[in-house]
Structure formats: structure tokens, C-alpha cells
Scaffold this motif. Structure first.
Motif, PDB file in Angstrom:
ATOM      1  N   ARG A  58     112.495  37.516   8.735  1.00 50.96           N
ATOM      2  CA  ARG A  58     112.249  35.956   8.574  1.00 50.96           C
ATOM      3  C   ARG A  58     110.990  35.457   8.135  1.00 50.96           C
ATOM      4  NH1 ARG A  58     116.042  34.230  13.794  1.00 50.96           N
ATOM      5  NH2 ARG A  58     117.979  34.988  13.129  1.00 50.96           N
ATOM      6  N   SER A  59     109.927  36.231   8.470  1.00 45.99           N
ATOM      7  CA  SER A  59     108.643  35.666   8.449  1.00 45.99           C
ATOM      8  C   SER A  59     108.108  36.274   7.130  1.00 45.99           C
ATOM      9  CB  SER A  59     107.915  36.148   9.594  1.00 45.99           C
ATOM     10  OG  SER A  59     107.618  37.424   9.714  1.00 45.99           O
ATOM     11  N   VAL A  60     108.739  36.914   6.343  1.00 48.14           N
ATOM     12  CA  VAL A  60     108.215  37.267   4.934  1.00 48.14           C
ATOM     13  C   VAL A  60     107.489  36.057   4.228  1.00 48.14           C
ATOM     14  CG1 VAL A  60     108.583  38.334   2.763  1.00 48.14           C
ATOM     15  CG2 VAL A  60     109.453  39.300   4.875  1.00 48.14           C
ATOM     16  N   ALA A  64     101.161  31.381   8.110  1.00 49.64           N
ATOM     17  CA  ALA A  64      99.749  31.530   7.413  1.00 49.64           C
ATOM     18  C   ALA A  64      99.705  32.672   6.528  1.00 49.64           C
ATOM     19  CB  ALA A  64      98.752  31.853   8.716  1.00 49.64           C
ATOM     20  N   ASN A  65     100.422  33.738   6.470  1.00 47.65           N
ATOM     21  CA  ASN A  65     100.188  34.595   5.375  1.00 47.65           C
ATOM     22  C   ASN A  65     100.599  34.139   3.938  1.00 47.65           C
ATOM     23  OD1 ASN A  65      99.781  37.142   4.338  1.00 47.65           O
ATOM     24  ND2 ASN A  65     101.761  38.152   5.026  1.00 47.65           N
ATOM     25  N   LYS A  70      99.303  32.006  -1.364  1.00 45.19           N
ATOM     26  CA  LYS A  70      99.325  30.900  -2.319  1.00 45.19           C
ATOM     27  C   LYS A  70      97.767  30.685  -2.456  1.00 45.19           C
ATOM     28  CE  LYS A  70     100.982  26.375  -2.445  1.00 45.19           C
ATOM     29  NZ  LYS A  70     101.725  25.108  -1.919  1.00 45.19           N
ATOM     30  N   SER A  71      96.999  30.533  -1.668  1.00 37.98           N
ATOM     31  CA  SER A  71      95.753  30.252  -2.095  1.00 37.98           C
ATOM     32  C   SER A  71      94.932  31.309  -2.930  1.00 37.98           C
ATOM     33  CB  SER A  71      94.915  30.145  -0.858  1.00 37.98           C
ATOM     34  OG  SER A  71      94.784  31.185  -0.035  1.00 37.98           O
TER      35      SER A  71
END
Length: 133
Positions: A58-60, A64-65, A70-71
Motif C-alpha cells: 500500500r505504501s509504495v 514521504a518517499n 517527485k522532488s
């Protein structure tokens, strides 16, 4: 205050009973204690692995990752992707101690046409702090 005292007293009584039961089981039937601890450990391990497996899928794409990725992508888009190779074999190549004149090396000019990606946030610069002096 009284509720907190009642809760801590209840927890101490439960822990006392647990230690008494553990000691009784250890003295009277240690093989049963070992099998119960083994069963508890295996069950806890299975539950832990299931929980890790279900939360990993679910957290893929969230959290924050994902913001970090994205940044990084935005930074690469803005500045271009540079494939810098890290050297991990520092001791393999000796450093030459010959002094080369600095005037022979030509430093490339930086492209200043691009605006910097950082912005200045104006603050209260005129206001001074009260000091004890």
C-alpha cells in the motif's frame, strides 16, 4: 490522578500474576512452557510478516518517499540528470603530489541564464532582539 493510579495498580497486578504463572509453569512443566513460547513466537512472527507484506504494497506510492522521488525528478528535469560515479576505491589509486600551475586549467563558465531554483523569503531584518547588555 486517581484514574492514573488505578490503571498503574491494575497493570502491576496483571504483571505480578503473569510472573507468578510463568514461574509456576517453569517449575512444574517446563516442556509445556517451551511449547507455548514457541507457538507464541511463531504466531507473532507470522502476524508480523503478514502486516509488513500488506503495508508494503500500500505504501509504495504514498508518503514521504513519494514526495522525495517527485522532488528528485523535478530537480533532474530542471538541472539535467548528471550521472555522477562515486569512487569507493580511495586507497587503490595514489594521489600525485606534483604541483600543477592553476593558470593552465580553464574553468568552464556557468550558465547564468537559468534562474536559480531557490527563492528568498523576506523577513523582519530591521527589528533587533532585546539584549541583556
Amino acid at each position: 490522578m486517581i484514574r492514573q493510579r488505578i490503571g498503574s495498580t491494575f497493570a502491576l497486578v496483571v504483571l505480578l500474576f503473569a510472573f507468578v504463572g510463568f514461574g509456576y509453569k517453569l517449575v512444574n512443566n517446563p516442556s509445556s512452557l517451551f511449547s507455548q513460547l514457541l507457538f507464541f513466537g511463531i504466531t507473532a512472527g507470522i502476524i508480523f510478516l503478514l502486516f509488513k507484506f500488506l503495508t508494503r504494497n500500500r505504501s509504495v506510492g504514498t508518503g514521504a518517499n513519494a514526495q522525495y522521488r517527485k522532488s528528485v525528478a523535478q530537480s533532474k528535469k530542471m538541472h539535467g540528470s548528471s550521472n555522477s560515479v562515486r569512487r569507493t576505491d580511495f586507497k587503490k589509486k595514489p594521489v600525485k603530489s606534483s604541483k600543477a600551475p592553476a593558470s593552465n586549467k580553464v574553468r568552464p563558465l556557468r550558465d547564468r541564464s537559468k534562474a536559480p531554483h531557490l527563492t528568498v523569503i523576506e523577513g523582519k531584518k530591521g527589528k533587533k532582539k532585546k539584549r541583556a547588555f
